[in-house]
Motif scaffolding. Structure first.
Motif, PDB file in Angstrom:
ATOM      1  N   TYR A 280       0.873  -1.453   0.144  1.00 41.32           N
ATOM      2  CA  TYR A 280       0.068  -0.176  -0.078  1.00 41.32           C
ATOM      3  C   TYR A 280       0.902   1.133   0.001  1.00 41.32           C
ATOM      4  O   TYR A 280       0.657   2.293  -0.737  1.00 41.32           O
ATOM      5  CB  TYR A 280      -0.965  -0.031   1.248  1.00 41.32           C
ATOM      6  CG  TYR A 280      -1.946   1.314   1.226  1.00 41.32           C
ATOM      7  CD1 TYR A 280      -2.902   1.168   0.610  1.00 41.32           C
ATOM      8  CD2 TYR A 280      -1.452   2.155   2.251  1.00 41.32           C
ATOM      9  CE1 TYR A 280      -3.606   2.585   0.636  1.00 41.32           C
ATOM     10  CE2 TYR A 280      -2.159   3.365   2.465  1.00 41.32           C
ATOM     11  CZ  TYR A 280      -3.252   3.563   1.561  1.00 41.32           C
ATOM     12  OH  TYR A 280      -4.016   4.739   1.785  1.00 41.32           O
TER      13      TYR A 280
ATOM     14  N   VAL B 224      -5.917  -3.905  -1.822  1.00 42.29           N
ATOM     15  CA  VAL B 224      -4.818  -3.001  -1.774  1.00 42.29           C
ATOM     16  C   VAL B 224      -4.975  -2.274  -2.829  1.00 42.29           C
ATOM     17  O   VAL B 224      -4.824  -0.711  -2.687  1.00 42.29           O
ATOM     18  CB  VAL B 224      -3.358  -3.717  -1.490  1.00 42.29           C
ATOM     19  CG1 VAL B 224      -2.185  -2.854  -1.909  1.00 42.29           C
ATOM     20  CG2 VAL B 224      -3.225  -4.491  -0.475  1.00 42.29           C
TER      21      VAL B 224
ATOM     22  N   ALA C 253      -5.481   1.997  -2.693  1.00 41.00           N
ATOM     23  CA  ALA C 253      -4.584   2.735  -3.309  1.00 41.00           C
ATOM     24  C   ALA C 253      -5.017   3.674  -4.231  1.00 41.00           C
ATOM     25  O   ALA C 253      -4.919   5.020  -4.314  1.00 41.00           O
ATOM     26  CB  ALA C 253      -3.295   2.072  -4.099  1.00 41.00           C
TER      27      ALA C 253
END
Length: 239
Positions: free
Chosen positions: A86, A209, A213
């Protein structure tokens, strides 16, 4: 060469890619630490700094591989790797804090220390991919380090031009993290279904993830847009 299997080759290529993604900017650190040295000493600083960095990386990898054999630490490493993935996708790295030096020993020391600190995430990710194979880790490091030193500028340009390369790196890290968590001996003992559905679990981690993001990036862009609009309005009022 029968000992080179498809899985082994894939793991090696994955390790090299992870090394490039996570350590591609280490050459910038090397350059900044040695930039004030005389030309003839710059090569020495790079050589000895790199040699020290490789040694530390190998020792660190050995320690991490040994630690990941302890129950629950593989799972802990996987959770840490999710965070690393991340941060890779959301952090803006700043190398301006790396000091340059006019002495060879100080430059070498800075290179080794900086690489050791910056290489923690790298070691954790590579150890997860290698599944305890130190030879595989060492081969990946020995192949990647020269690429980092002499080819990092080109690689950084590729990353800047094609951001999807970074997202691919983040996805690989998240996939590795999922495999580490699902492969932990405690998980296999108490949640065997998770081990059996490791691929699905890893894909879920990747999606989570990447999704987080992307949302973070959109939030950052929107926040910056509001700041720019406020500044424009204030400028118009002052005018």
């Amino acid at each position: 060469m029968e000992f080179i299997t498809t899985d082994l080759l894939w793991s090696l290529l994955t390790i090299i890619f992870i090394d490039l993604i996570l350590a591609g900017d280490n050459a910038i650190v090397i350059g900044m630490a040695a930039r004030q040295l005389p030309a003839e000493q710059q090569k020495k600083a790079i050589f000895w700094g790199t040699a020290g960095a490789i040694s530390i990386r190998l020792v660190s990898s050995l320690i991490v591989i040994w630690l990941l054999q302890i129950p629950a630490l593989m799972m802990t490493g996987g959770v840490l790797l999710i965070w690393i993935a991340y941060k890779l996708l959301t952090d803006k790295k700043d190398h301006n804090t790396i000091a340059s030096h006019t002495s060879l020993s100080a430059a070498v020391r800075t290179i080794v220390i900086a690489d050791g600190v910056m290489g923690i995430d790298n070691v954790m990710a590579v150890a997860g991919v290698a599944h305890g194979d130190l030879v595989l880790v060492a081969t990946g490091i020995l192949i990647t380090i020269p690429l980092i030193i002499w080819g990092s500028t080109a690689f950084i340009r590729i990353v800047d031009r094609y951001p999807i390369v970074v997202y691919a790196g983040g996805a690989i890290l998240a996939w590795t993290a999922g495999g580490m968590i699902a492969g932990d001996s405690l998980i296999a003992k108490y949640i065997p279904l998770l081990t059996q559905l490791k691929w699905i679990f890893s894909l879920t981690i990747v999606a989570a993830v990447l999704g987080a993001a992307i949302l973070n990036k959109r939030h950052t862009v929107n926040a910056q847009s509001h700041i720019d609009n406020d500044q424009t309005i204030r400028g118009e009022h002052q005018a």
